[in-house]
Motif scaffolding. Structure first.
Motif, PDB file in Angstrom:
ATOM      1  N   ALA A  75      35.104  56.421  47.738  1.00 55.25           N
ATOM      2  CA  ALA A  75      36.435  55.820  47.793  1.00 55.25           C
ATOM      3  C   ALA A  75      37.321  56.627  48.727  1.00 55.25           C
ATOM      4  N   PRO A  76      38.135  55.980  49.527  1.00 51.27           N
ATOM      5  CA  PRO A  76      38.987  56.713  50.467  1.00 51.27           C
ATOM      6  C   PRO A  76      39.994  57.575  49.725  1.00 51.27           C
ATOM      7  N   LYS A  77      40.164  58.784  50.211  1.00 51.92           N
ATOM      8  CA  LYS A  77      41.115  59.704  49.606  1.00 51.92           C
ATOM      9  C   LYS A  77      42.514  59.327  50.071  1.00 51.92           C
ATOM     10  N   VAL A  78      43.395  59.048  49.106  1.00 51.87           N
ATOM     11  CA  VAL A  78      44.744  58.607  49.418  1.00 51.87           C
ATOM     12  C   VAL A  78      45.708  59.737  49.112  1.00 51.87           C
ATOM     13  N   THR A  79      46.499  60.092  50.091  1.00 57.67           N
ATOM     14  CA  THR A  79      47.491  61.137  49.889  1.00 57.67           C
ATOM     15  C   THR A  79      48.814  60.493  49.498  1.00 57.67           C
ATOM     16  N   TYR A  80      49.311  60.876  48.362  1.00 55.40           N
ATOM     17  CA  TYR A  80      50.553  60.291  47.862  1.00 55.40           C
ATOM     18  C   TYR A  80      51.740  60.829  48.651  1.00 55.40           C
ATOM     19  N   LYS A  81      52.628  59.910  48.974  1.00 54.57           N
ATOM     20  CA  LYS A  81      53.856  60.280  49.662  1.00 54.57           C
ATOM     21  C   LYS A  81      55.037  59.837  48.815  1.00 54.57           C
ATOM     22  N   ALA A  82      55.878  60.787  48.443  1.00 57.46           N
ATOM     23  CA  ALA A  82      57.004  60.487  47.557  1.00 57.46           C
ATOM     24  C   ALA A  82      57.982  59.556  48.250  1.00 57.46           C
ATOM     25  N   GLY A 136      49.043  63.549  42.823  1.00 63.27           N
ATOM     26  CA  GLY A 136      50.301  64.083  43.320  1.00 63.27           C
ATOM     27  C   GLY A 136      51.502  63.279  42.892  1.00 63.27           C
ATOM     28  N   ASP A 137      51.296  62.067  42.371  1.00 63.54           N
ATOM     29  CA  ASP A 137      52.403  61.235  41.909  1.00 63.54           C
ATOM     30  C   ASP A 137      52.743  61.637  40.487  1.00 63.54           C
ATOM     31  N   LYS A 138      53.843  62.346  40.337  1.00 62.77           N
ATOM     32  CA  LYS A 138      54.233  62.851  39.027  1.00 62.77           C
ATOM     33  C   LYS A 138      55.321  61.972  38.418  1.00 62.77           C
ATOM     34  N   GLY A 139      55.495  62.124  37.114  1.00 60.14           N
ATOM     35  CA  GLY A 139      56.513  61.377  36.407  1.00 60.14           C
ATOM     36  C   GLY A 139      56.924  62.100  35.146  1.00 60.14           C
ATOM     37  N   GLY A 474      57.509  53.223  46.103  1.00 61.58           N
ATOM     38  CA  GLY A 474      57.035  53.882  44.881  1.00 61.58           C
ATOM     39  C   GLY A 474      56.076  53.025  44.088  1.00 61.58           C
ATOM     40  N   TRP A 475      56.630  52.017  43.425  1.00 65.92           N
ATOM     41  CA  TRP A 475      55.783  51.155  42.587  1.00 65.92           C
ATOM     42  C   TRP A 475      54.778  50.370  43.417  1.00 65.92           C
ATOM     43  N   GLY A 476      55.156  49.958  44.626  1.00 62.84           N
ATOM     44  CA  GLY A 476      54.223  49.223  45.468  1.00 62.84           C
ATOM     45  C   GLY A 476      52.983  50.026  45.781  1.00 62.84           C
ATOM     46  N   MET A 477      53.143  51.327  45.973  1.00 57.44           N
ATOM     47  CA  MET A 477      51.986  52.179  46.239  1.00 57.44           C
ATOM     48  C   MET A 477      51.092  52.270  45.014  1.00 57.44           C
ATOM     49  N   LYS A 478      51.679  52.390  43.835  1.00 56.48           N
ATOM     50  CA  LYS A 478      50.877  52.431  42.602  1.00 56.48           C
ATOM     51  C   LYS A 478      50.111  51.122  42.418  1.00 56.48           C
TER      52      LYS A 478
END
Length: 627
Positions: A75-82, A136-139, A474-478
């Motif tokens: 699976a492609p590694k996705v880097t989260y961007k805030a 990396g996506d924290k909450g 934000g939510w669109g990326m999730k």
């Protein structure tokens, strides 16, 4: 033959179509979300940075790597961007710094409750989701169950309700589902004595918005506190319940985006995942209504004692008939009944069990005298009945019951009494309920029986396009990441069938039944049998044309004629040779031939006459017929 070939072709086409649709659906569902996700998240750029971008994306493989055994691609590694807030906004929090520096934990206690559970000592943490598809996506995570939680933060500046809308949105993920608890947010009113350290359930708020569930009651709150312009008191106004089914938002363990939009024209919208689930107007769709009634019932008005509300009364002039017997029983014994032959009057229905034995531990002083248990009398099984015979009961034809006077219209009926209306002393008319109390803080004050409720990407603004951009970042990326990780429809169906094997029957019937119906429709047609000639005579129904029969008869005559030509030629030659030898014999043969021809002509004439008779009797013979 053609029918069989058509059936085989239809069957083959149906099966091939089913297999092709299944393969295409699976292929598309597995590849498209990943490619879209790769484009959205910049996977191509990351691979190029590693020196592998063009080769991997173009499908070229280094020959030296061909020894690697084939397998599923990683699976492609996705880097989260805030997400970064842009445009006009009053509050933006993504928790990607990993701390709660800008948030205040309440140190207060709840009033009017046991000391053991009065404290707001529920734990909060900033961490990744348990099954996060975006490392990396924290909450913000509510960590404790069966405890009170309270946390709040100041806005960049107070929000004032003027000429622009209010837009509030944030994300919630019930990572373990939800049994009983809330995930709503409160917009805390701007007051001089607001202290976030003492944030409790009674802290004044302007709006409360968000999901809440207990048992099978699924709610999505939109509540605002309206100030009475006459008394200055605040009253909670609740929006109507959404018509949409909210169950899946609480049970699917996915991240959902909750949005509230309140406009200066008093209209409002509640959205989940950018889809409207509730809408209305503050003036007409809130309970209790914003504005009270102009008139109310007079609390000092009382119904007069002689007020008659009876629409019907018993006829006072009615008299019970003399032959009315109120004492007659409803049922009486059937005098025509006769005791069946063989009835055993001396035998009881039940008798003591002869095989029963008194238990050894039976104490007559404690348990009383022992008696054998009762069992059905064996002699009664073959007899019509046992015991004393009694006549069966039937309805009494003379039964009338208790006499009652008939009901008539009440001449003194005055209708249902209602108190008179008076002007409402508390009446007011607020045509702009949108102008609510300003707020300058946002808070979560919750009780939950389920832990690990995930909150993220709080955003408050007065520009809709700014909120949509924040949501997409934000939510669109999730959503894209979760969609890429979810199995395709076919895989979900297979998994469901593995858990519930009876679903295989549903799948097979869904495909097989339409296919069988198509084959039956195209392959089992039958020609209707031609009706007998006698049926036409009985019903005078139009008879089919006899053109085909005539053509067949003409073909047979032609064949006979062709066969007779060589024989006639040979006979003529023989006659010619004989004529030369004997003129007398020639004359005799000519006479015989003429006689034969006359007989044949008579037979043909007879057949023609019979055929014409048949045609004249036929109702279909309405037009000229070729001879």
């Amino acid at each position: 033959m053609e029918l069989n070939v058509r059936c085989v072709v239809l069957l083959a086409v149906g099966l091939c179509s089913t297999l092709l649709l299944t393969t295409v659906a699976t292929h598309q569902e597995e590849e498209e979300p990943i490619m879209e996700l790769a484009e959205d998240m910049g996977v191509e750029d990351e691979l190029e940075d590693l020196g592998l971008g063009e080769e991997l994306l173009d499908g070229e493989v280094d020959p030296e790597d061909t020894d690697t055994p084939p397998g599923p691609p990683p699976a492609p590694k996705v880097t989260y961007k805030a997400p970064e807030p842009m445009g006009e906004h009053f509050f933006a929090e993504s928790f990607d710094r990993g701390t709660l520096d800008s948030w205040v934990l309440s140190k207060a206690k709840k009033e009017d409750i046991d000391e053991d559970i009065a404290k707001y000592d529920g734990k909060w943490e900033v961490e990744d989701m348990k099954d996060s598809k975006l490392p990396g996506d924290k909450g913000l995570v509510l960590k404790s169950r069966a405890k009170h939680h309270a946390i709040s933060a100041q806005l960049l500046r107070p929000f004032i309700f003027d000429t622009k809308p209010l837009i509030v949105q944030y994300e919630v993920n019930f990572q373990q589902g939800i049994d009983c608890g809330g995930a709503y947010v409160k917009l805390l009113s701007q007051t001089p004595d607001l202290n976030l350290d003492e944030f409790v359930d009674k802290t004044p708020y302007t709006i409360m918005f968000g999901p809440d569930k207990c048992g099978e009651d699924y709610k999505l709150h939109f509540i605002f506190r309206h100030k009475n312009p006459k008394t200055g008191e605040y009253e909670e106004k609740h929006a109507k319940k959404p018509d949409a089914d909210l169950r899946t938002y609480y049970t699917d363990k996915k991240t959902h985006l909750y949005t509230l939009v309140v406009n200066p024209d008093n209209s409002f919208e509640v959205l989940v995942d950018q889809t409207v689930v509730n809408s209305g107007n503050l003036l007409t769709d809130m309970t209790p209504p914003i504005n009270p009634a102009a008139e109310i019932e007079d609390p000092d008005d009382h119904k007069p004692e002689d007020w008659d509300e009876r629409a019907k009364i018993q006829d006072p002039d009615a008299v019970k008939p003399e032959d009315w017997d109120e004492d007659a029983p409803k049922q009486i014994p059937d005098e025509d009944a006769v005791k069946p032959d063989g009835w055993l009057d001396d035998q009881p229905e039940y008798t003591s069990d002869p095989d029963a034995v008194k238990p050894e531990d039976w104490d007559e002083d404690m348990d009383g005298e022992w008696e054998a248990p009762q069992i059905p009398n064996a002699l009664c099984e073959t007899a019509p009945g046992c015991g004393a015979w009694q006549r069966p009961m039937i309805d009494n034809p003379n039964y009338k019951g208790k006499w009652k006077a008939p009901m008539i219209d009440n001449p003194n009926y005055q209708g249902v009494w209602k108190p008179r209306k008076i002007a409402n002393p508390d009446f007011f008319e607020d045509l702009h309920p949108f102008r609510m109390t300003p707020f300058n803080a946002v808070g979560l004050e919750l009780w939950s029986m389920t832990s690990d409720i995930f909150f993220d990407n709080f955003f408050i603004t007065n520009e809709r396009h700014t909120a949509e951009r924040w949501a997409n970042d934000g939510w669109g990326m999730k959503k894209a990441a979760e969609g890429a990780a979810d199995p395709g429809l076919v895989n979900q169906m297979m998994t469901a069938a593995d858990e519930r094997p009876w679903l295989w029957v549903v799948y097979v019937l869904t495909v097989a039944v339409p296919l069988i119906l198509i084959i039956v429709f195209f392959c089992t047609g039958k020609k209707a049998a031609a009706p007998a000639a006698a049926d036409y005579k009985k019903t005078d129904e139009p008879q089919p044309d006899v053109k085909e029969e005539e053509e067949e008869k003409a073909e047979e005559d032609q064949v006979k004629e062709e066969k007779s030509q060589p024989v006639a030629a040979a006979a003529a030659a023989e006659k010619k040779s004989d004529a030369e030898d004997s003129p007398a014999e020639e004359e005799e043969e000519e006479e015989e031939e003429a006689a034969v021809n006359e007989e044949e002509e008579e037979e043909v004439a007879t057949d023609q006459k019979q055929e014409d008779d048949v045609l004249r009797r036929s109702p279909r013979n309405t037009k000229g017929r070729k001879d």
